[in-house]
Scaffold this motif. Structure first.
Motif, PDB file in Angstrom:
ATOM      1  N   HIS A   1       0.942  -1.134   0.152  1.00 23.39           N
ATOM      2  CA  HIS A   1       0.035   0.052   0.142  1.00 23.39           C
ATOM      3  C   HIS A   1       0.744   1.291   0.159  1.00 23.39           C
ATOM      4  CE1 HIS A   1      -3.434   2.377   0.788  1.00 23.39           C
ATOM      5  NE2 HIS A   1      -2.846   2.973   1.854  1.00 23.39           N
ATOM      6  N   THR A   2       0.494   2.397  -0.830  1.00 18.37           N
ATOM      7  CA  THR A   2       1.114   3.575  -0.633  1.00 18.37           C
ATOM      8  C   THR A   2      -0.001   4.612  -0.460  1.00 18.37           C
ATOM      9  OG1 THR A   2       2.685   3.072  -2.398  1.00 18.37           O
ATOM     10  CG2 THR A   2       2.588   5.020  -2.131  1.00 18.37           C
ATOM     11  N   GLN A   3       0.450   5.607   0.378  1.00 15.00           N
ATOM     12  CA  GLN A   3      -0.619   6.609   0.732  1.00 15.00           C
ATOM     13  C   GLN A   3       0.103   8.169   0.934  1.00 15.00           C
ATOM     14  OE1 GLN A   3      -2.632   5.633   4.496  1.00 15.00           O
ATOM     15  NE2 GLN A   3      -3.663   7.579   4.541  1.00 15.00           N
ATOM     16  N   VAL A   4      -0.433   8.805   0.293  1.00 14.11           N
ATOM     17  CA  VAL A   4      -0.091  10.218  -0.089  1.00 14.11           C
ATOM     18  C   VAL A   4      -1.253  11.108   0.598  1.00 14.11           C
ATOM     19  CG1 VAL A   4       0.764  12.075  -1.326  1.00 14.11           C
ATOM     20  CG2 VAL A   4       1.732   9.863  -1.810  1.00 14.11           C
ATOM     21  N   PRO A   5      -1.282  11.854   1.522  1.00 13.92           N
ATOM     22  CA  PRO A   5      -2.150  12.819   1.933  1.00 13.92           C
ATOM     23  C   PRO A   5      -2.850  13.612   0.741  1.00 13.92           C
ATOM     24  CG  PRO A   5      -0.445  12.963   3.611  1.00 13.92           C
ATOM     25  CD  PRO A   5       0.158  12.024   2.174  1.00 13.92           C
ATOM     26  N   GLU A   6      -4.071  13.666   0.789  1.00 13.47           N
ATOM     27  CA  GLU A   6      -4.904  14.522  -0.243  1.00 13.47           C
ATOM     28  C   GLU A   6      -4.011  15.763  -0.803  1.00 13.47           C
ATOM     29  OE1 GLU A   6      -7.249  14.302  -3.495  1.00 13.47           O
ATOM     30  OE2 GLU A   6      -7.400  12.687  -1.740  1.00 13.47           O
ATOM     31  N   ALA A   7      -3.588  16.693   0.295  1.00 12.66           N
ATOM     32  CA  ALA A   7      -3.133  17.866  -0.215  1.00 12.66           C
ATOM     33  C   ALA A   7      -1.843  17.655  -0.770  1.00 12.66           C
ATOM     34  CB  ALA A   7      -2.723  18.456   1.262  1.00 12.66           C
ATOM     35  N   LEU A   8      -1.025  16.713  -0.611  1.00 10.54           N
ATOM     36  CA  LEU A   8       0.179  16.575  -1.238  1.00 10.54           C
ATOM     37  C   LEU A   8       0.274  15.634  -2.779  1.00 10.54           C
ATOM     38  CD1 LEU A   8       2.355  15.424   1.664  1.00 10.54           C
ATOM     39  CD2 LEU A   8       1.888  17.694   0.680  1.00 10.54           C
ATOM     40  N   LYS A   9      -1.007  15.350  -3.042  1.00 12.09           N
ATOM     41  CA  LYS A   9      -1.243  14.417  -4.273  1.00 12.09           C
ATOM     42  C   LYS A   9      -0.803  15.394  -5.531  1.00 12.09           C
ATOM     43  CE  LYS A   9      -3.884  10.969  -2.668  1.00 12.09           C
ATOM     44  NZ  LYS A   9      -5.308  10.245  -2.788  1.00 12.09           N
ATOM     45  N   GLY A  10       0.004  14.883  -6.372  1.00 17.37           N
ATOM     46  CA  GLY A  10       0.299  15.901  -7.850  1.00 17.37           C
ATOM     47  C   GLY A  10       1.432  16.538  -7.639  1.00 17.37           C
ATOM     48  N   GLN A  11       2.346  16.301  -6.526  1.00 21.48           N
ATOM     49  CA  GLN A  11       3.464  16.990  -6.564  1.00 21.48           C
ATOM     50  C   GLN A  11       4.876  16.087  -6.631  1.00 21.48           C
ATOM     51  OE1 GLN A  11       3.358  19.638  -2.940  1.00 21.48           O
ATOM     52  NE2 GLN A  11       1.198  19.316  -2.603  1.00 21.48           N
ATOM     53  N   GLY A  12       4.658  14.766  -6.905  1.00 17.48           N
ATOM     54  CA  GLY A  12       5.700  14.069  -7.086  1.00 17.48           C
ATOM     55  C   GLY A  12       6.338  13.448  -5.637  1.00 17.48           C
ATOM     56  N   VAL A  13       5.244  13.634  -4.535  1.00 19.84           N
ATOM     57  CA  VAL A  13       5.566  12.973  -3.177  1.00 19.84           C
ATOM     58  C   VAL A  13       5.565  11.359  -3.345  1.00 19.84           C
ATOM     59  CG1 VAL A  13       4.948  12.593  -0.814  1.00 19.84           C
ATOM     60  CG2 VAL A  13       4.915  14.975  -1.894  1.00 19.84           C
ATOM     61  N   GLY A  14       4.515  10.742  -3.833  1.00 19.42           N
ATOM     62  CA  GLY A  14       4.738   9.382  -3.988  1.00 19.42           C
ATOM     63  C   GLY A  14       5.996   8.723  -4.883  1.00 19.42           C
ATOM     64  N   SER A  15       6.279   9.530  -5.889  1.00 19.85           N
ATOM     65  CA  SER A  15       7.184   8.963  -6.746  1.00 19.85           C
ATOM     66  C   SER A  15       8.581   9.183  -6.166  1.00 19.85           C
ATOM     67  CB  SER A  15       7.466   9.830  -7.963  1.00 19.85           C
ATOM     68  OG  SER A  15       6.147   9.567  -8.716  1.00 19.85           O
ATOM     69  N   ARG A  16       8.661  10.025  -5.153  1.00 17.10           N
ATOM     70  CA  ARG A  16      10.176  10.292  -4.648  1.00 17.10           C
ATOM     71  C   ARG A  16      10.079   9.238  -3.602  1.00 17.10           C
ATOM     72  NH1 ARG A  16      12.740  15.277  -1.150  1.00 17.10           N
ATOM     73  NH2 ARG A  16      14.405  13.905  -0.547  1.00 17.10           N
ATOM     74  N   LEU A  17       8.949   8.888  -2.859  1.00 18.85           N
ATOM     75  CA  LEU A  17       9.007   7.973  -1.765  1.00 18.85           C
ATOM     76  C   LEU A  17       9.376   6.383  -2.328  1.00 18.85           C
ATOM     77  CD1 LEU A  17       8.143   7.325   1.088  1.00 18.85           C
ATOM     78  CD2 LEU A  17       5.699   7.140   0.401  1.00 18.85           C
ATOM     79  N   VAL A  18       8.713   6.307  -3.376  1.00 21.51           N
ATOM     80  CA  VAL A  18       8.930   4.905  -4.016  1.00 21.51           C
ATOM     81  C   VAL A  18      10.318   4.948  -4.569  1.00 21.51           C
ATOM     82  CG1 VAL A  18       8.355   3.256  -5.916  1.00 21.51           C
ATOM     83  CG2 VAL A  18       6.467   4.442  -4.343  1.00 21.51           C
ATOM     84  N   LYS A  19      10.774   5.979  -5.339  1.00 24.04           N
ATOM     85  CA  LYS A  19      12.279   5.873  -5.709  1.00 24.04           C
ATOM     86  C   LYS A  19      13.027   5.615  -4.621  1.00 24.04           C
ATOM     87  CE  LYS A  19      15.563   8.752  -8.030  1.00 24.04           C
ATOM     88  NZ  LYS A  19      15.835  10.164  -8.724  1.00 24.04           N
ATOM     89  N   ALA A  20      12.792   6.165  -3.316  1.00 26.64           N
ATOM     90  CA  ALA A  20      13.899   5.887  -2.493  1.00 26.64           C
ATOM     91  C   ALA A  20      13.686   4.641  -1.766  1.00 26.64           C
ATOM     92  CB  ALA A  20      13.646   7.132  -1.274  1.00 26.64           C
TER      93      ALA A  20
END
Length: 98
Positions: free
Chosen positions: A40-59
């Protein structure tokens, strides 16, 4: 762009975490037989579309590589991330553990 801070592996909780603007994005996993099974991956609604999920998964994938672990992407976000990046596909476990 938001301050993305540093991704950390919270092994006790079985997840990678990225704190951004006081909110927490996570990539949850189970560690089994030499692999990280991302569930599961979860990004808070306010942060979606900012590349946060991609940075998290990349790391998270970089950490898996550093530990010589394979990856089982049960999470659709992680699966899509890897599918779009051929350089990460060698991390995929051929046989899903467990």
């Amino acid at each position: 762009m938001a301050d993305t801070g540093d991704v950390r592996n919270n092994e006790a909780e079985g997840r990678y975490e990225l704190a951004v603007d006081g909110q927490l994005a996570i990539a949850a996993y189970d560690r089994r037989e030499g692999a990280l099974v991302f569930t599961h991956t979860q990004v808070p609604e306010a942060l979606k579309g900012q590349g946060v999920g991609s940075r998290l998964v990349k790391a998270a994938l970089a950490d898996a590589r550093a530990q010589n672990l394979k990856v089982v992407p049960l999470c659709e976000f992680v699966a899509a991330y890897i599918e779009r990046r051929p350089q990460e596909q060698d991390l995929l476990a051929l046989d899903a553990p467990g």
